[in-house]
Design a protein around this motif. Structure first.
Motif, mmCIF file in Angstrom:
data_model
loop_
_atom_site.group_PDB
_atom_site.id
_atom_site.type_symbol
_atom_site.label_atom_id
_atom_site.label_comp_id
_atom_site.label_asym_id
_atom_site.label_seq_id
_atom_site.Cartn_x
_atom_site.Cartn_y
_atom_site.Cartn_z
ATOM 1 N N GLY A 171 0.732 -1.271 -0.016
ATOM 2 C CA GLY A 171 -0.124 -0.025 0.036
ATOM 3 C C GLY A 171 1.037 1.194 -0.037
ATOM 4 O O GLY A 171 2.076 1.389 -0.294
ATOM 5 N N GLN A 172 0.127 2.412 0.339
ATOM 6 C CA GLN A 172 0.894 3.580 0.390
ATOM 7 C C GLN A 172 0.109 4.237 1.375
ATOM 8 O O GLN A 172 -1.137 4.354 1.515
ATOM 9 C CB GLN A 172 0.506 4.246 -1.135
ATOM 10 C CG GLN A 172 1.301 5.612 -1.373
ATOM 11 C CD GLN A 172 0.938 6.132 -2.858
ATOM 12 O OE1 GLN A 172 -0.006 6.530 -2.932
ATOM 13 N NE2 GLN A 172 1.958 5.890 -3.497
ATOM 14 N N MET A 173 1.148 4.967 2.385
ATOM 15 C CA MET A 173 0.417 5.705 3.512
ATOM 16 C C MET A 173 1.228 7.171 3.416
ATOM 17 O O MET A 173 2.318 7.219 3.356
ATOM 18 C CB MET A 173 1.054 4.880 4.791
ATOM 19 C CG MET A 173 0.521 5.580 6.074
ATOM 20 S SD MET A 173 -0.850 5.097 6.693
ATOM 21 C CE MET A 173 -1.320 5.993 7.917
ATOM 22 N N THR A 174 0.127 7.853 3.594
ATOM 23 C CA THR A 174 0.516 9.350 3.488
ATOM 24 C C THR A 174 0.300 10.191 4.868
ATOM 25 O O THR A 174 -0.717 9.910 5.641
ATOM 26 C CB THR A 174 -0.156 10.285 2.384
ATOM 27 O OG1 THR A 174 -0.312 9.632 1.102
ATOM 28 C CG2 THR A 174 -0.067 11.666 2.370
ATOM 29 N N VAL A 175 1.563 10.640 5.296
ATOM 30 C CA VAL A 175 1.268 11.327 6.675
ATOM 31 C C VAL A 175 1.919 12.680 6.227
ATOM 32 O O VAL A 175 3.097 12.845 5.998
ATOM 33 C CB VAL A 175 2.327 10.651 7.835
ATOM 34 C CG1 VAL A 175 2.250 11.349 8.943
ATOM 35 C CG2 VAL A 175 1.667 9.197 7.883
ATOM 36 N N GLU A 176 1.038 13.728 6.615
ATOM 37 C CA GLU A 176 1.268 15.011 6.217
ATOM 38 C C GLU A 176 1.727 15.126 4.857
ATOM 39 O O GLU A 176 0.974 14.674 3.891
ATOM 40 C CB GLU A 176 2.150 15.606 7.146
ATOM 41 C CG GLU A 176 1.596 16.059 8.640
ATOM 42 C CD GLU A 176 0.601 17.165 8.667
ATOM 43 O OE1 GLU A 176 0.528 17.614 7.733
ATOM 44 O OE2 GLU A 176 -0.418 16.923 9.763
ATOM 45 N N ASP A 177 2.888 15.648 4.647
ATOM 46 C CA ASP A 177 3.519 15.910 3.139
ATOM 47 C C ASP A 177 4.426 14.614 2.636
ATOM 48 O O ASP A 177 4.999 14.544 1.500
ATOM 49 C CB ASP A 177 4.367 17.155 2.936
ATOM 50 C CG ASP A 177 3.615 18.281 3.314
ATOM 51 O OD1 ASP A 177 2.106 18.135 2.995
ATOM 52 O OD2 ASP A 177 3.938 19.217 3.967
ATOM 53 N N GLU A 178 4.557 13.597 3.446
ATOM 54 C CA GLU A 178 5.315 12.361 3.166
ATOM 55 C C GLU A 178 4.294 11.211 2.736
ATOM 56 O O GLU A 178 3.281 10.917 3.194
ATOM 57 C CB GLU A 178 5.957 12.025 4.345
ATOM 58 C CG GLU A 178 7.134 12.847 4.577
ATOM 59 C CD GLU A 178 8.244 12.922 3.776
ATOM 60 O OE1 GLU A 178 8.637 11.963 2.925
ATOM 61 O OE2 GLU A 178 8.996 13.952 3.856
ATOM 62 N N THR A 179 4.816 10.534 1.625
ATOM 63 C CA THR A 179 4.028 9.410 1.081
ATOM 64 C C THR A 179 4.955 8.358 1.214
ATOM 65 O O THR A 179 6.147 8.145 0.691
ATOM 66 C CB THR A 179 3.404 9.511 -0.352
ATOM 67 O OG1 THR A 179 2.613 10.767 -0.144
ATOM 68 C CG2 THR A 179 2.713 8.237 -0.918
ATOM 69 N N TYR A 180 4.736 7.129 1.671
ATOM 70 C CA TYR A 180 5.547 6.006 1.962
ATOM 71 C C TYR A 180 4.867 4.804 1.185
ATOM 72 O O TYR A 180 3.639 4.619 1.437
ATOM 73 C CB TYR A 180 5.675 5.542 3.500
ATOM 74 C CG TYR A 180 5.934 6.628 4.096
ATOM 75 C CD1 TYR A 180 7.484 7.003 4.445
ATOM 76 C CD2 TYR A 180 5.094 7.542 5.210
ATOM 77 C CE1 TYR A 180 8.139 8.263 5.275
ATOM 78 C CE2 TYR A 180 5.587 8.541 5.814
ATOM 79 C CZ TYR A 180 7.082 8.934 5.935
ATOM 80 O OH TYR A 180 7.463 9.900 6.695
ATOM 81 N N SER A 181 5.871 4.049 0.494
ATOM 82 C CA SER A 181 5.167 2.640 0.094
ATOM 83 C C SER A 181 5.418 1.715 1.162
ATOM 84 O O SER A 181 6.553 1.656 1.879
ATOM 85 C CB SER A 181 6.052 2.247 -1.121
ATOM 86 O OG SER A 181 5.872 3.404 -2.237
#
Length: 138
Positions: A70-80
């Motif tokens: 998946g993809q997790m976005t926290v504030e301005d950061e997006t993580y695979s």
């Protein structure tokens, strides 16, 4: 006490996201000050961008991927994210979870009100402190 996977699961829409299957583990039985849930998002499913900054009721969440990608976005950061990855969404931060895989995205989600807890006397806490000191920050 045992709670088997899926035995008390239900469909739920979070934060204007798509429906997901949720199981709230030991709801009404555990006295820990956190909620522990399993979520299953279908391919393309998402939680919905949101934050937990309600006055008097801030919430912090930890997401641990147990299956899928998946993809997790926290504030301005997006993580695979993939199996074994964990993401912290601190109280008040905007965040969203998206299933980018072809199969289900399964996560363990632990959430509650942030407050200090002192586990420093436990051996595992001492080892975790050492591991964080020796490891490079992410």
């Amino acid at each position: 006490m045992l709670e088997r996977a899926g035995t008390r699961a239900f469909l739920y829409n979070l934060h204007e996201g798509s429906p997901l299957q949720m199981q709230w583990l030991f709801y009404g039985q555990s006295e820990l000050p956190v909620a522990v849930q399993t979520w299953e998002l279908p391919p393309g499913g998402f939680e919905g961008m949101h934050s937990h900054a309600e006055p008097g009721r801030p919430l912090e969440e930890i997401y641990v991927v147990t299956e899928g990608t998946g993809q997790m976005t926290v504030e301005d950061e997006t993580y695979s994210v993939a199996v074994g990855d964990a993401v912290l969404a601190r109280a008040g931060t905007r965040h969203d979870l998206l299933n980018t895989g072809k199969g289900p995205l399964k996560v363990l989600v632990i959430w509650g009100e942030p407050r200090p807890a002192d586990y420093s006397d436990f051996g595992s806490a001492k080892m975790a402190r050492v591991a964080r000191t020796d490891a490079s920050p992410d």
